[in-house]
Design a protein around this motif. Structure first.
Motif, mmCIF file in Angstrom:
data_model
loop_
_atom_site.group_PDB
_atom_site.id
_atom_site.type_symbol
_atom_site.label_atom_id
_atom_site.label_comp_id
_atom_site.label_asym_id
_atom_site.label_seq_id
_atom_site.Cartn_x
_atom_site.Cartn_y
_atom_site.Cartn_z
ATOM 1 N N ARG A 1 14.703 69.948 19.149
ATOM 2 C CA ARG A 1 13.546 70.810 19.421
ATOM 3 C C ARG A 1 13.531 71.272 20.877
ATOM 4 O O ARG A 1 13.095 72.386 21.175
ATOM 5 C CB ARG A 1 12.251 70.077 19.057
ATOM 6 N N CYS A 2 14.042 70.411 21.783
ATOM 7 C CA CYS A 2 14.144 70.804 23.196
ATOM 8 C C CYS A 2 15.193 71.903 23.373
ATOM 9 O O CYS A 2 14.962 72.891 24.082
ATOM 10 C CB CYS A 2 14.516 69.602 24.063
ATOM 11 N N VAL A 3 16.334 71.741 22.711
ATOM 12 C CA VAL A 3 17.397 72.746 22.780
ATOM 13 C C VAL A 3 16.899 74.073 22.230
ATOM 14 O O VAL A 3 17.236 75.152 22.750
ATOM 15 C CB VAL A 3 18.639 72.252 22.008
ATOM 16 N N GLN A 4 16.078 74.016 21.193
ATOM 17 C CA GLN A 4 15.514 75.227 20.592
ATOM 18 C C GLN A 4 14.272 75.727 21.329
ATOM 19 O O GLN A 4 13.640 76.675 20.887
ATOM 20 C CB GLN A 4 15.172 74.952 19.127
ATOM 21 N N ILE B 1 20.963 72.439 31.849
ATOM 22 C CA ILE B 1 21.374 71.735 30.627
ATOM 23 C C ILE B 1 20.371 70.634 30.315
ATOM 24 O O ILE B 1 19.949 69.897 31.208
ATOM 25 C CB ILE B 1 22.779 71.115 30.824
ATOM 26 N N VAL B 2 19.970 70.515 29.047
ATOM 27 C CA VAL B 2 19.166 69.369 28.625
ATOM 28 C C VAL B 2 20.111 68.177 28.525
ATOM 29 O O VAL B 2 21.064 68.189 27.746
ATOM 30 C CB VAL B 2 18.476 69.615 27.267
ATOM 31 N N LEU B 3 19.872 67.160 29.361
ATOM 32 C CA LEU B 3 20.717 65.965 29.418
ATOM 33 C C LEU B 3 19.860 64.736 29.173
ATOM 34 O O LEU B 3 18.842 64.541 29.844
ATOM 35 C CB LEU B 3 21.399 65.867 30.786
ATOM 36 N N GLN B 4 20.263 63.902 28.223
ATOM 37 C CA GLN B 4 19.564 62.643 27.966
ATOM 38 C C GLN B 4 20.579 61.566 27.633
ATOM 39 O O GLN B 4 21.654 61.857 27.120
ATOM 40 C CB GLN B 4 18.564 62.784 26.814
ATOM 41 N N PHE B 5 20.211 60.307 27.941
ATOM 42 C CA PHE B 5 21.063 59.218 27.467
ATOM 43 C C PHE B 5 20.479 58.676 26.172
ATOM 44 O O PHE B 5 19.269 58.684 25.961
ATOM 45 C CB PHE B 5 21.271 58.126 28.528
ATOM 46 N N CYS C 1 25.874 60.611 39.943
ATOM 47 C CA CYS C 1 24.893 61.611 40.401
ATOM 48 C C CYS C 1 25.430 63.021 40.264
ATOM 49 O O CYS C 1 24.686 63.958 39.955
ATOM 50 C CB CYS C 1 24.526 61.334 41.853
ATOM 51 N N GLU C 2 26.739 63.196 40.481
ATOM 52 C CA GLU C 2 27.329 64.535 40.433
ATOM 53 C C GLU C 2 27.204 65.138 39.042
ATOM 54 O O GLU C 2 26.868 66.316 38.881
ATOM 55 C CB GLU C 2 28.798 64.494 40.857
ATOM 56 N N GLY C 3 27.498 64.321 38.023
ATOM 57 C CA GLY C 3 27.406 64.813 36.648
ATOM 58 C C GLY C 3 25.983 65.189 36.273
ATOM 59 O O GLY C 3 25.745 66.210 35.618
ATOM 60 N N ILE C 4 25.019 64.372 36.694
ATOM 61 C CA ILE C 4 23.616 64.652 36.395
ATOM 62 C C ILE C 4 23.165 65.916 37.122
ATOM 63 O O ILE C 4 22.501 66.788 36.545
ATOM 64 C CB ILE C 4 22.736 63.448 36.783
ATOM 65 N N SER C 5 23.522 66.033 38.396
ATOM 66 C CA SER C 5 23.134 67.203 39.185
ATOM 67 C C SER C 5 23.754 68.483 38.632
ATOM 68 O O SER C 5 23.130 69.551 38.648
ATOM 69 C CB SER C 5 23.545 67.011 40.647
ATOM 70 N N LEU C 6 24.989 68.379 38.121
ATOM 71 C CA LEU C 6 25.653 69.546 37.542
ATOM 72 C C LEU C 6 24.868 70.076 36.350
ATOM 73 O O LEU C 6 24.719 71.288 36.183
ATOM 74 C CB LEU C 6 27.081 69.172 37.135
ATOM 75 N N ILE D 1 23.600 68.066 26.337
ATOM 76 C CA ILE D 1 24.386 66.830 26.270
ATOM 77 C C ILE D 1 23.514 65.613 25.999
ATOM 78 O O ILE D 1 22.490 65.387 26.654
ATOM 79 C CB ILE D 1 25.145 66.614 27.594
ATOM 80 N N LEU D 2 23.964 64.819 25.045
ATOM 81 C CA LEU D 2 23.431 63.485 24.783
ATOM 82 C C LEU D 2 24.599 62.531 25.013
ATOM 83 O O LEU D 2 25.683 62.752 24.485
ATOM 84 C CB LEU D 2 22.945 63.395 23.333
ATOM 85 N N TYR D 3 24.394 61.492 25.842
ATOM 86 C CA TYR D 3 25.523 60.596 26.104
ATOM 87 C C TYR D 3 25.111 59.140 25.939
ATOM 88 O O TYR D 3 23.938 58.795 26.071
ATOM 89 C CB TYR D 3 26.109 60.834 27.506
ATOM 90 N N ALA D 4 26.073 58.292 25.625
ATOM 91 C CA ALA D 4 25.817 56.876 25.375
ATOM 92 C C ALA D 4 25.262 56.200 26.614
ATOM 93 O O ALA D 4 25.775 56.380 27.721
ATOM 94 C CB ALA D 4 27.106 56.184 24.933
#
Length: 301
Positions: A257-260, A94-98, A83-88, A73-76
């Motif tokens: 590249r992180c996802v791969q 999951i690779v998560l970045q804003f 915190c719940e969404g990030i912890s999930l 996930i990439l989000y605006a």
């Protein structure tokens, strides 16, 4: 080739879709302008990445839906994420970045490298400013989270953990009847440095600047100047230039590249949690009128 779904409220996904078209390693396999349409795409289509645009309320339901489906996930950056969404995302690996993190902005990246190489010596007083035009979309949003998260994250990345947060906030109505919004956040870093972060929804155009002062010199940047970065030792200023780089393209290419699994993410979910802690502490400080102490955590690397 990674498969991307561009998601977000109606009208927010067109620009994002165009940006992905410039990246040859990515293929857009769907556009979702509602949670139900995102759910339908995820159920019936092979997807690697969900790019979530600006969300008026909270991005948590969108992030939760994508994370539970095992999508990165990439989000605006101006969308509120709890915190719940990030912890999930952490739980599901999951690779998560804003989006638009300053870790990929050439001026901020170059300043980070100079500081790590000792260019300013021991950091003292740090000043950052970010301003954006007043907009109906900003009404009701938390200025610390929507506008300040990038600065808070970059400060931690560059200078280490935040120990204490003190904040002030002012809103008023201008001559045009629009609500303008200002905030000042004062951070005491574990290193002893003091950071002043000024945030403003009252500008004619987007604007960012910093002055990073230490016992050996100073690094300055103002987005309105033709010379992006100035480095000073004593009275001598040395100007450096940054090549014309699309910040979001750099970040998306790194994200792919992180996802791969070709690279380690430059930004981790624990860094997002730490930046969110600073934003929430600033909001609490405004309410109480008192400084808020933070626990150490996250990753400085």
């Amino acid at each position: 080739m990674v498969k991307v779904v561009v998601a977000g409220e109606a009208g927010t996904s067109v620009k994002k879709a165009q940006a992905w078209l410039r990246i040859k390693e990515a293929e857009i396999v769907g556009v979702a302008d509602s949670l139900s349409s995102l759910r339908e795409i995820l159920q019936g289509t092979e997807v690697d990445i969900v790019d979530i645009g600006s969300i008026t309320d909270s991005a948590d339901p969108w992030v939760a839906l994508a994370a539970q489906a095992g999508k990165h996930i990439l989000y605006a950056n101006d969308s509120a994420l709890g915190c719940e969404g990030i912890s999930l995302c952490d739980q599901h690996e999951i690779v998560l970045q804003f989006a638009n993190t300053l870790r990929f902005a050439p001026e901020y990246e170059q300043a980070y490298e100079q500081i790590k190489n000792g260019a300013i010596g021991k950091a003292g007083v740090i000043r950052l400013r970010r301003g954006a035009p007043v907009s109906a979309e900003n009404v009701g949003k938390c200025i610390f989270q929507s506008l300040g998260m990038r600065e808070f994250d970059w400060l931690r990345w560059t200078f280490g953990e935040v120990e204490r947060v003190m904040a002030r906030e002012v809103t008023r109505t201008n001559e045009s009847g629009q609500i303008v919004h200002y905030a000042l956040v004062m951070l005491r870093m574990a290193s002893g440095a003091i950071a002043h972060v000024e945030l403003s929804w009252a500008e004619g155009a987007e604007h960012a600047s910093f002055e990073l002062t230490g016992d050996h010199g100073m690094i300055a940047h103002d987005s309105r100047e033709s010379n992006p970065i100035r480095w000073s030792r004593g009275e001598q200023f040395l100007s450096t230039t940054c090549p014309g780089v699309d910040l979001m393209q750099r970040q998306r290419e790194h994200f792919i590249r992180c996802v791969q699994k070709q690279e380690v993410p430059r930004l981790h979910s624990r860094d997002l949690l730490a930046a969110l802690d600073v934003a929430l502490a600033a909001r609490e400080s405004v309410k109480t009128g008192q400084p808020v102490k933070l626990m150490h955590g996250g990753d400085e690397g």
